[in-house]
Write a protein that holds these residues in place. Structure first.
Motif, PDB file in Angstrom:
ATOM      1  N   LEU A 273       0.856  -1.180   0.000  1.00 45.87           N
ATOM      2  CA  LEU A 273       0.000   0.000   0.000  1.00 45.87           C
ATOM      3  C   LEU A 273       0.894   1.232   0.000  1.00 45.87           C
ATOM      4  N   THR A 274       0.457   2.293  -0.662  1.00 48.12           N
ATOM      5  CA  THR A 274       1.240   3.521  -0.770  1.00 48.12           C
ATOM      6  C   THR A 274       0.342   4.718  -0.474  1.00 48.12           C
ATOM      7  N   SER A 275       0.823   5.630   0.389  1.00 52.56           N
ATOM      8  CA  SER A 275      -0.016   6.756   0.783  1.00 52.56           C
ATOM      9  C   SER A 275       0.819   8.009   1.002  1.00 52.56           C
ATOM     10  N   MET A 276       0.144   9.084   1.429  1.00 54.51           N
ATOM     11  CA  MET A 276       0.796  10.365   1.700  1.00 54.51           C
ATOM     12  C   MET A 276       0.481  10.800   3.126  1.00 54.51           C
ATOM     13  N   TYR A 277       1.534  11.168   3.850  1.00 58.94           N
ATOM     14  CA  TYR A 277       1.380  11.771   5.174  1.00 58.94           C
ATOM     15  C   TYR A 277       2.364  12.920   5.288  1.00 58.94           C
ATOM     16  N   TRP A 278       1.841  14.133   5.473  1.00 56.85           N
ATOM     17  CA  TRP A 278       2.690  15.307   5.653  1.00 56.85           C
ATOM     18  C   TRP A 278       2.758  15.678   7.133  1.00 56.85           C
ATOM     19  N   PHE A 279       1.604  15.995   7.731  1.00 57.17           N
ATOM     20  CA  PHE A 279       1.592  16.302   9.162  1.00 57.17           C
ATOM     21  C   PHE A 279       0.173  16.138   9.702  1.00 57.17           C
ATOM     22  N   SER A 280       0.084  15.980  11.022  1.00 57.06           N
ATOM     23  CA  SER A 280      -1.194  15.882  11.721  1.00 57.06           C
ATOM     24  C   SER A 280      -1.058  16.623  13.045  1.00 57.06           C
ATOM     25  N   GLU A 281      -2.020  16.388  13.951  1.00 59.41           N
ATOM     26  CA  GLU A 281      -1.962  17.053  15.254  1.00 59.41           C
ATOM     27  C   GLU A 281      -0.741  16.644  16.060  1.00 59.41           C
ATOM     28  N   ALA A 282      -0.117  15.507  15.711  1.00 59.74           N
ATOM     29  CA  ALA A 282       0.983  14.981  16.512  1.00 59.74           C
ATOM     30  C   ALA A 282       2.277  15.752  16.324  1.00 59.74           C
ATOM     31  N   HIS A 418     -12.889  -5.272  19.503  1.00 60.14           N
ATOM     32  CA  HIS A 418     -13.766  -5.090  20.662  1.00 60.14           C
ATOM     33  C   HIS A 418     -13.151  -4.114  21.657  1.00 60.14           C
ATOM     34  N   VAL A 419     -11.870  -3.786  21.482  1.00 58.74           N
ATOM     35  CA  VAL A 419     -11.222  -2.817  22.362  1.00 58.74           C
ATOM     36  C   VAL A 419     -11.351  -1.414  21.760  1.00 58.74           C
ATOM     37  N   ALA A 420     -11.127  -0.400  22.588  1.00 65.02           N
ATOM     38  CA  ALA A 420     -11.171   0.984  22.110  1.00 65.02           C
ATOM     39  C   ALA A 420      -9.954   1.264  21.231  1.00 65.02           C
ATOM     40  N   ARG A 421     -10.077   2.238  20.362  1.00 66.41           N
ATOM     41  CA  ARG A 421      -9.006   2.529  19.426  1.00 66.41           C
ATOM     42  C   ARG A 421      -8.459   3.932  19.649  1.00 66.41           C
ATOM     43  N   CYS A 422      -7.238   4.137  19.182  1.00 68.91           N
ATOM     44  CA  CYS A 422      -6.577   5.434  19.294  1.00 68.91           C
ATOM     45  C   CYS A 422      -7.153   6.395  18.252  1.00 68.91           C
ATOM     46  N   VAL A 423      -7.452   7.617  18.679  1.00 63.86           N
ATOM     47  CA  VAL A 423      -8.014   8.605  17.761  1.00 63.86           C
ATOM     48  C   VAL A 423      -7.177   9.877  17.676  1.00 63.86           C
ATOM     49  N   ALA A 424      -6.180  10.042  18.536  1.00 65.96           N
ATOM     50  CA  ALA A 424      -5.326  11.232  18.448  1.00 65.96           C
ATOM     51  C   ALA A 424      -4.056  11.008  19.248  1.00 65.96           C
ATOM     52  N   THR A 425      -2.970  11.576  18.752  1.00 67.82           N
ATOM     53  CA  THR A 425      -1.678  11.569  19.442  1.00 67.82           C
ATOM     54  C   THR A 425      -1.174  13.004  19.490  1.00 67.82           C
ATOM     55  N   ARG A 426      -0.901  13.485  20.684  1.00 67.72           N
ATOM     56  CA  ARG A 426      -0.464  14.880  20.849  1.00 67.72           C
ATOM     57  C   ARG A 426       0.823  14.897  21.675  1.00 67.72           C
ATOM     58  N   ILE A 427       1.745  15.772  21.283  1.00 72.77           N
ATOM     59  CA  ILE A 427       3.051  15.841  21.935  1.00 72.77           C
ATOM     60  C   ILE A 427       3.366  17.297  22.252  1.00 72.77           C
ATOM     61  N   GLY A 428       3.853  17.526  23.461  1.00 74.38           N
ATOM     62  CA  GLY A 428       4.233  18.878  23.863  1.00 74.38           C
ATOM     63  C   GLY A 428       5.369  18.848  24.866  1.00 74.38           C
ATOM     64  N   ARG A 429       5.589  19.963  25.539  1.00 72.22           N
ATOM     65  CA  ARG A 429       6.635  20.047  26.554  1.00 72.22           C
ATOM     66  C   ARG A 429       6.204  19.316  27.816  1.00 72.22           C
ATOM     67  N   PHE A 444       3.257  13.326  26.355  1.00 76.29           N
ATOM     68  CA  PHE A 444       2.413  12.654  25.370  1.00 76.29           C
ATOM     69  C   PHE A 444       0.986  12.564  25.912  1.00 76.29           C
ATOM     70  N   SER A 445       0.025  12.882  25.038  1.00 75.07           N
ATOM     71  CA  SER A 445      -1.392  12.687  25.342  1.00 75.07           C
ATOM     72  C   SER A 445      -1.986  11.829  24.222  1.00 75.07           C
ATOM     73  N   VAL A 446      -2.366  10.609  24.547  1.00 75.46           N
ATOM     74  CA  VAL A 446      -2.868   9.657  23.562  1.00 75.46           C
ATOM     75  C   VAL A 446      -4.340   9.400  23.854  1.00 75.46           C
ATOM     76  N   GLU A 447      -5.208   9.745  22.914  1.00 74.99           N
ATOM     77  CA  GLU A 447      -6.652   9.661  23.130  1.00 74.99           C
ATOM     78  C   GLU A 447      -7.219   8.376  22.539  1.00 74.99           C
ATOM     79  N   PHE A 448      -8.143   7.789  23.292  1.00 76.19           N
ATOM     80  CA  PHE A 448      -8.818   6.560  22.870  1.00 76.19           C
ATOM     81  C   PHE A 448     -10.329   6.753  22.928  1.00 76.19           C
ATOM     82  N   ALA A 449     -11.041   6.060  22.052  1.00 77.35           N
ATOM     83  CA  ALA A 449     -12.501   6.115  22.020  1.00 77.35           C
ATOM     84  C   ALA A 449     -13.042   4.729  21.722  1.00 77.35           C
ATOM     85  N   GLY A 450     -14.184   4.397  22.305  1.00 78.76           N
ATOM     86  CA  GLY A 450     -14.822   3.110  22.051  1.00 78.76           C
ATOM     87  C   GLY A 450     -15.614   2.629  23.239  1.00 78.76           C
TER      88      GLY A 450
END
Length: 529
Positions: A273-282, A418-429, A444-450
């Motif tokens: 598989l081939t895709s594009m990732y430039w940047f996100s909230e992380a 059946h487990v919750a999944r990660c929906v955001a990864t945030r990094i700061g000081r 690190f703040s790693v958010e999960f939902a489910g």
């Protein structure tokens, strides 16, 4: 998965080929699919015979696909190529019998090799002969100087003939080397799949084998599969492919591939598989772009052979980085676009609607690894992410591989965990607000939902984050609800020890059980501006 092709298959192919002279009288009948198209002489076709062709080719020196008039094709740049459009009235199956008409791409600066196209009906294949009359183009287009035997660059399947907009709406396309892509459940193109990967991210240049011939067998009804057969050729290997493609909520594509190696291959990637990732909230850098996020995919999901669900957010690495996730008999993997909020993109190119693509093995792939290659990019025009399965055994000349898998072009994973999944990864000081921030500490703040996290809202489940790091020190780890949502986040500080990258692993545990998938991340210190 790796095996020798049976002698019985070769004998069956030879028998079918021997019948060619008898059946060619039938082949001269003009098919219903050919209205407006010029077709070549009929030839008996079978997938077994295509496999034999690939096997025979692997024993002969490599010959590159034809490049018609490179001096002219090189001048058909992106803008000029976009002004050359296939006339829908000439579409294969425009008046039936298949439910999905087929249109063709012209050659151009970025797609210079011509590919043979065939229509397949009742076991007989006829080449679709190129004509400039099939295309509308400006009167001053340089493409008008090309010869009448130029050929096509690729093709696509249009929506059902029952739809008023079928002439302008397509749902899967094969174009360039061994690339192909399909729309997902949200009606948008995005990432691509490939036939095979050869020496990606190796010290030597990557090799890009080509689909050199296609054989197209239409679907008689909507929701019935379209069958596509393809011959692959490259300097190091050959192959025969069978695609059974269904237009569903998104697109479901069963793939059978048989590969033959001409040479040793340092890195053989299957079901890529081939895709594009430039940047996100992380990891958006200061003043990088005005938009909050830009990516076709935001993470690699893996359902490994032990049943564990893994999530690895994508990273725009400072240089080429390959991550390997060893496994045996994987249940599936894919590049996902989980962030579906328009507010996180604010762009009219529909990043929030890009498809997720899941690979489901249909047989036991044995030992190997899902590998993720992340290349640096400074713009959204470059595909910089590759994911594939790499068998454990070395890929040697003379070896053959047979594998089957299913591609799910959807909005999400086809088999939700059946487990919750990660929906955001945030990094700061790191450190605490209102106090001096310690240098070299990262939060690190790693958010999960489910639904698996719903019990945390009561007092019956004692939950905690389970965090490990390959080096450095983890501190101040805890979980808390995200205000105004049903999400929970795990928070921790990392103090790296040296400049080497740190492999992080995290999940939320409740009453001794995993409540979330396992989040993986490769952290390396880098400038923030």
């Amino acid at each position: 998965m790796r095996q020798n092709i049976s002698r019985r298959g070769f004998l069956k192919s030879a028998s079918l080929l021997a019948l060619g002279g008898t059946l060619l009288n039938v082949a001269r009948v003009v098919p219903a699919a050919s209205k407006g198209l010029r077709l070549g002489r009929g030839q008996v076709f079978s997938y077994d015979a295509l496999i034999k062709r690939a096997a025979d080719m692997a024993k002969a020196p490599y010959q590159s696909p034809p490049k018609p008039r490179p001096d002219i094709v090189q001048q058909i740049d992106y803008e000029a190529w976009g002004n050359i459009r296939f006339r829908p009235d000439y579409a294969l199956f425009a008046d039936g019998p298949s439910a999905y008409p087929v249109t063709f791409f012209h050659v151009g600066q970025f797609f210079q090799k011509s590919v043979k196209m065939h229509v397949l009906e009742h076991g007989v294949a006829r080449e679709i002969l190129y004509s400039p009359d099939y295309f509308s183009m400006p009167k001053d287009s340089i493409a008008r100087k090309l010869p009448n035997d130029t050929g096509f660059a690729g093709f696509r399947l249009q929506e059902s003939r029952k739809r008023d907009d079928w002439r302008t709406q397509d749902w899967i396309a094969f174009l360039g080397a061994s690339y192909f892509r399909a729309i997902g459940a949200l009606g948008q193109y995005g990432l691509s799949a490939r036939g095979v990967v050869v020496d990606c991210a190796e010290p030597t240049p990557e090799e890009f084998p080509d689909f050199t011939e296609f054989f197209i067998e239409g679907a008689q009804k909507e929701n019935h599969p379209v069958s596509i057969y393809a011959l692959l050729n490259g300097p190091s290997l050959t192959g025969a492919y069978r695609f059974s493609i269904r237009r569903t909520e998104g697109v479901i594509q069963d793939v059978e591939a048989v590969l033959f190696l001409r040479k040793d291959v340092a890195r053989l990637g299957l079901a890529p598989l081939t895709s594009m990732y430039w940047f996100s909230e992380a990891e958006k850098r200061q003043r990088e772009d005005w938009r909050p996020e830009v990516h076709d995919s935001d993470g690699l999901a893996i359902w490994n052979g032990n049943g564990e669900r893994l999530w690895r957010p994508l990273i725009n690495q400072p240089f080429a980085v390959t991550s390997s996730f060893a496994d045996k008999g994987p249940k599936g993997f894919g590049l996902m676009q989980r962030d579906r909020s328009f507010e996180n993109y604010l762009d009219g190119v529909n990043y929030e609607r890009r498809p997720s693509l899941w690979v489901e093995p249909l047989d036991d792939w044995g030992p190997g690894a899902v590998q993720l290659v992340e290349l640096p990019t400074d713009d959204e025009i470059h595909d910089n992410i590759v994911a594939y399965w790499r068998p454990e055994a070395p890929a040697r000349a003379g070896e053959s591989y047979r594998l089957r898998y299913r591609l799910h072009w959807l909005a999400d994973e086809p088999y939700p965990a059946h487990v919750a999944r990660c929906v955001a990864t945030r990094i700061g000081r790191g450190g605490q607000p209102g106090k001096p921030r310690p240098k070299g500490v990262y939060k690190f703040s790693v958010e999960f939902a489910g639904a698996a996290l719903d019990p945390l809202w009561g007092d019956t489940v004692k939950a905690e984050p389970v965090v490990t790091a390959s080096s450095g020190t983890i501190s101040d780890a805890f979980i808390e609800p995200v205000p105004g949502t049903r999400r929970w986040r795990a928070i921790f500080d990392l103090t790296p020890n040296g400049s080497d990258p740190v492999e992080l692993r995290l999940y939320i545990r409740g009453n001794g059980d995993a409540l979330t998938e396992t989040w993986l991340f490769q952290f390396r210190e880098r400038p923030t501006a």
